[in-house]
Design a protein around this motif. Structure first.
Motif, PDB file in Angstrom:
ATOM      1  N   HIS A 112       0.825  -1.204   0.000  1.00 41.80           N
ATOM      2  CA  HIS A 112       0.000   0.000   0.000  1.00 41.80           C
ATOM      3  C   HIS A 112       0.863   1.259   0.000  1.00 41.80           C
ATOM      4  O   HIS A 112       0.518   2.262  -0.625  1.00 41.80           O
ATOM      5  CB  HIS A 112      -0.946   0.001   1.205  1.00 41.80           C
ATOM      6  N   GLY A 113       2.001   1.207   0.683  1.00 45.43           N
ATOM      7  CA  GLY A 113       2.919   2.337   0.659  1.00 45.43           C
ATOM      8  C   GLY A 113       3.552   2.514  -0.708  1.00 45.43           C
ATOM      9  O   GLY A 113       3.695   3.634  -1.214  1.00 45.43           O
ATOM     10  N   GLY A 114       3.943   1.389  -1.334  1.00 43.54           N
ATOM     11  CA  GLY A 114       4.506   1.462  -2.681  1.00 43.54           C
ATOM     12  C   GLY A 114       3.502   2.004  -3.677  1.00 43.54           C
ATOM     13  O   GLY A 114       3.864   2.774  -4.580  1.00 43.54           O
ATOM     14  N   LEU A 115       2.236   1.623  -3.499  1.00 43.02           N
ATOM     15  CA  LEU A 115       1.185   2.136  -4.377  1.00 43.02           C
ATOM     16  C   LEU A 115       1.047   3.647  -4.227  1.00 43.02           C
ATOM     17  O   LEU A 115       0.931   4.371  -5.221  1.00 43.02           O
ATOM     18  CB  LEU A 115      -0.139   1.454  -4.059  1.00 43.02           C
ATOM     19  N   LEU A 116       1.070   4.125  -2.998  1.00 47.32           N
ATOM     20  CA  LEU A 116       1.000   5.575  -2.768  1.00 47.32           C
ATOM     21  C   LEU A 116       2.203   6.274  -3.398  1.00 47.32           C
ATOM     22  O   LEU A 116       2.077   7.374  -3.953  1.00 47.32           O
ATOM     23  CB  LEU A 116       0.942   5.870  -1.271  1.00 47.32           C
ATOM     24  N   GLY A 117       3.370   5.620  -3.331  1.00 45.69           N
ATOM     25  CA  GLY A 117       4.558   6.195  -3.954  1.00 45.69           C
ATOM     26  C   GLY A 117       4.408   6.329  -5.457  1.00 45.69           C
ATOM     27  O   GLY A 117       4.801   7.341  -6.053  1.00 45.69           O
ATOM     28  N   VAL A 118       3.826   5.313  -6.096  1.00 47.07           N
ATOM     29  CA  VAL A 118       3.594   5.360  -7.544  1.00 47.07           C
ATOM     30  C   VAL A 118       2.554   6.428  -7.884  1.00 47.07           C
ATOM     31  O   VAL A 118       2.683   7.137  -8.893  1.00 47.07           O
ATOM     32  CB  VAL A 118       3.149   3.983  -8.068  1.00 47.07           C
ATOM     33  N   ILE A 119       1.520   6.559  -7.053  1.00 48.32           N
ATOM     34  CA  ILE A 119       0.488   7.572  -7.293  1.00 48.32           C
ATOM     35  C   ILE A 119       1.101   8.974  -7.251  1.00 48.32           C
ATOM     36  O   ILE A 119       0.808   9.822  -8.106  1.00 48.32           O
ATOM     37  CB  ILE A 119      -0.646   7.445  -6.258  1.00 48.32           C
ATOM     38  N   VAL A 120       1.955   9.218  -6.267  1.00 43.87           N
ATOM     39  CA  VAL A 120       2.626  10.522  -6.176  1.00 43.87           C
ATOM     40  C   VAL A 120       3.514  10.745  -7.395  1.00 43.87           C
ATOM     41  O   VAL A 120       3.509  11.827  -8.001  1.00 43.87           O
ATOM     42  CB  VAL A 120       3.450  10.616  -4.876  1.00 43.87           C
ATOM     43  N   ALA A 121       4.287   9.711  -7.782  1.00 42.83           N
ATOM     44  CA  ALA A 121       5.164   9.831  -8.952  1.00 42.83           C
ATOM     45  C   ALA A 121       4.338  10.104 -10.207  1.00 42.83           C
ATOM     46  O   ALA A 121       4.707  10.953 -11.033  1.00 42.83           O
ATOM     47  CB  ALA A 121       5.980   8.545  -9.121  1.00 42.83           C
ATOM     48  N   ALA A 122       3.214   9.403 -10.357  1.00 42.91           N
ATOM     49  CA  ALA A 122       2.364   9.600 -11.533  1.00 42.91           C
ATOM     50  C   ALA A 122       1.744  10.992 -11.541  1.00 42.91           C
ATOM     51  O   ALA A 122       1.648  11.639 -12.594  1.00 42.91           O
ATOM     52  CB  ALA A 122       1.260   8.534 -11.555  1.00 42.91           C
ATOM     53  N   TYR A 123       1.330  11.472 -10.390  1.00 46.92           N
ATOM     54  CA  TYR A 123       0.733  12.810 -10.302  1.00 46.92           C
ATOM     55  C   TYR A 123       1.742  13.871 -10.739  1.00 46.92           C
ATOM     56  O   TYR A 123       1.413  14.783 -11.522  1.00 46.92           O
ATOM     57  CB  TYR A 123       0.265  13.074  -8.874  1.00 46.92           C
ATOM     58  N   TYR A 125       4.555  13.370 -12.584  1.00 46.34           N
ATOM     59  CA  TYR A 125       5.003  13.168 -13.967  1.00 46.34           C
ATOM     60  C   TYR A 125       3.937  13.621 -14.957  1.00 46.34           C
ATOM     61  O   TYR A 125       4.241  14.310 -15.938  1.00 46.34           O
ATOM     62  CB  TYR A 125       5.334  11.690 -14.192  1.00 46.34           C
ATOM     63  N   THR A 126       2.683  13.217 -14.720  1.00 46.32           N
ATOM     64  CA  THR A 126       1.619  13.601 -15.660  1.00 46.32           C
ATOM     65  C   THR A 126       1.353  15.104 -15.624  1.00 46.32           C
ATOM     66  O   THR A 126       1.006  15.699 -16.640  1.00 46.32           O
ATOM     67  CB  THR A 126       0.317  12.844 -15.333  1.00 46.32           C
ATOM     68  N   GLY A 127       1.518  15.718 -14.460  1.00 46.72           N
ATOM     69  CA  GLY A 127       1.360  17.170 -14.380  1.00 46.72           C
ATOM     70  C   GLY A 127       2.443  17.895 -15.151  1.00 46.72           C
ATOM     71  O   GLY A 127       2.168  18.878 -15.858  1.00 46.72           O
ATOM     72  N   TYR A 128       3.673  17.393 -15.041  1.00 44.09           N
ATOM     73  CA  TYR A 128       4.801  18.023 -15.745  1.00 44.09           C
ATOM     74  C   TYR A 128       4.620  17.934 -17.255  1.00 44.09           C
ATOM     75  O   TYR A 128       4.955  18.866 -17.997  1.00 44.09           O
ATOM     76  CB  TYR A 128       6.100  17.340 -15.325  1.00 44.09           C
ATOM     77  N   HIS A 129       4.063  16.816 -17.736  1.00 43.50           N
ATOM     78  CA  HIS A 129       3.885  16.611 -19.179  1.00 43.50           C
ATOM     79  C   HIS A 129       2.464  16.937 -19.648  1.00 43.50           C
ATOM     80  O   HIS A 129       2.137  16.676 -20.817  1.00 43.50           O
ATOM     81  CB  HIS A 129       4.235  15.172 -19.551  1.00 43.50           C
ATOM     82  N   ASN A 130       1.648  17.467 -18.751  1.00 35.68           N
ATOM     83  CA  ASN A 130       0.289  17.897 -19.102  1.00 35.68           C
ATOM     84  C   ASN A 130      -0.515  16.754 -19.733  1.00 35.68           C
ATOM     85  O   ASN A 130      -1.146  16.917 -20.792  1.00 35.68           O
ATOM     86  CB  ASN A 130       0.320  19.111 -20.047  1.00 35.68           C
ATOM     87  N   MET A 131      -0.496  15.590 -19.089  1.00 38.87           N
ATOM     88  CA  MET A 131      -1.219  14.416 -19.592  1.00 38.87           C
ATOM     89  C   MET A 131      -2.586  14.306 -18.939  1.00 38.87           C
ATOM     90  O   MET A 131      -2.819  14.836 -17.844  1.00 38.87           O
ATOM     91  CB  MET A 131      -0.426  13.138 -19.289  1.00 38.87           C
ATOM     92  N   ASN A 132      -3.479  13.577 -19.575  1.00 42.50           N
ATOM     93  CA  ASN A 132      -4.761  13.244 -18.970  1.00 42.50           C
ATOM     94  C   ASN A 132      -4.496  12.253 -17.838  1.00 42.50           C
ATOM     95  O   ASN A 132      -4.088  11.110 -18.077  1.00 42.50           O
ATOM     96  CB  ASN A 132      -5.699  12.632 -20.011  1.00 42.50           C
ATOM     97  N   ARG A 133      -4.728  12.679 -16.624  1.00 41.20           N
ATOM     98  CA  ARG A 133      -4.346  11.859 -15.474  1.00 41.20           C
ATOM     99  C   ARG A 133      -5.173  10.582 -15.368  1.00 41.20           C
ATOM    100  O   ARG A 133      -4.673   9.554 -14.897  1.00 41.20           O
ATOM    101  CB  ARG A 133      -4.440  12.686 -14.191  1.00 41.20           C
ATOM    102  N   PHE A 134      -6.418  10.619 -15.764  1.00 38.83           N
ATOM    103  CA  PHE A 134      -7.247   9.421 -15.674  1.00 38.83           C
ATOM    104  C   PHE A 134      -6.794   8.382 -16.699  1.00 38.83           C
ATOM    105  O   PHE A 134      -6.766   7.182 -16.413  1.00 38.83           O
ATOM    106  CB  PHE A 134      -8.723   9.768 -15.854  1.00 38.83           C
TER     107      PHE A 134
END
Length: 294
Positions: A112-123, A125-134
């Protein structure tokens, strides 16, 4: 003693060798991480390069971006998994021994901690590249089950995270498994191979369902649907397996033999179940959102 399966003679190391005072060993757990990452990369590439899967015929990431994000995800898994274990399972110990927090080679990672880490990384990364987060969440969720499958197999090979005592014929006698909660005259203890249950549910079945949704049901055209099914599916599978999984030792006591992290009126939940409930809720919300906006 009931019929049971003796744990096979498996070493946690594939091979090891020493050069002077330096010893190198390749462990099954490390191989599981490598295999999970490689299969995730392959699956993501297959998805983003298949134009018919995506709205407008364009994947949410390019091939190069998939490779870049994997680096972010690995960092998120390691940092999140370790911090999750520290905060969720042994905060008192690590508060007294903070220098041991970085010592991941001694074990102690929380999914569950690793999942939260990936969610933060995805948030980020996708914000930096202006991607559709969903859409990005759907792509990432599609690629997680292979890692779960290989990771749970590695848990089995390492003879760790075993299940509660059982008299079922497929119960496994794990080496080093404490027998105080199911003693017999030989000091043996057959337990649920809960690692294999999780490999089947979280890895094979959930992974197959997500692939079916993506390639056969056009799920990428409903942003958030694949991610929602993943969150709800993993949460439900983990919640169910917790009933037969050996509780974490730090929660077990004479007055709490089931190792419940939360209990009232004779009933309660393990820490794994507590952490799975928000995942189920989030998954159901994502599925509902995806379907109502389709």
């Amino acid at each position: 003693m009931h019929a049971a399966i003796q744990f096979p003679d498996l070493s946690p190391e594939l091979f090891s060798f020493a050069v002077g005072s330096f010893e190198f060993a390749l462990r099954w757990y490390a191989l599981a991480y490598i295999a999970g990452i490689l299969v995730a990369w392959w699956l993501a590439i297959r998805a983003v390069e298949n134009a018919r899967l995506w709205p407008g015929g364009t994947g949410v990431m390019t091939r190069d971006q998939v490779g870049d994000f994997l680096t972010w995800a690995v960092v998120g898994i390691i940092l999140g998994g370790r911090l999750g274990f520290v905060l969720f399972y042994q905060p008192a110990f690590y508060l007294q021994n903070p220098t041991q927090i970085p010592m991941i080679w001694q074990g102690g990672m929380a999914f569950h901690g690793g999942l939260l880490g990936v969610i933060v990384a995805a948030y980020l990364y996708t914000g930096y590249h202006n991607m559709n987060r969903f859409q990005a969440a759907d792509l990432i969720a599609l690629c997680v089950p292979p890692g779960l499958f290989f990771g749970r197999l590695a848990n089995f090979v390492n003879a760790e995270l075993w299940g509660r005592p059982t008299d079922l014929p497929w119960g496994v006698i794990f080496p080093g498994a404490a027998a105080q909660d199911c003693p017999d005259v030989l000091g043996l203890c057959a337990r649920h191979p809960s690692q294999l249950y999780e490999a089947l549910l979280e890895g094979l079945i959930l992974g197959a369902a997500l692939i079916l949704l993506a390639w056969r049901k056009g799920a990428f055209h409903r942003p958030g649907l694949i991610a929602g099914v993943f969150f709800a599916g993993y949460g439900a599978a983990r919640f169910a397996v917790e009933f037969v999984r050996q509780p974490d030792a730090q929660f077990v006591s004479a007055g709490n033999p089931l190792g419940l992290a939360l209990q009232a009126g004779g009933y309660g939940l393990t820490m794994g179940q507590i952490l799975s409930l928000p995942m189920i809720a989030l998954g159901l919300w994502l599925v509902t959102r995806a379907k109502t906006r389709a």
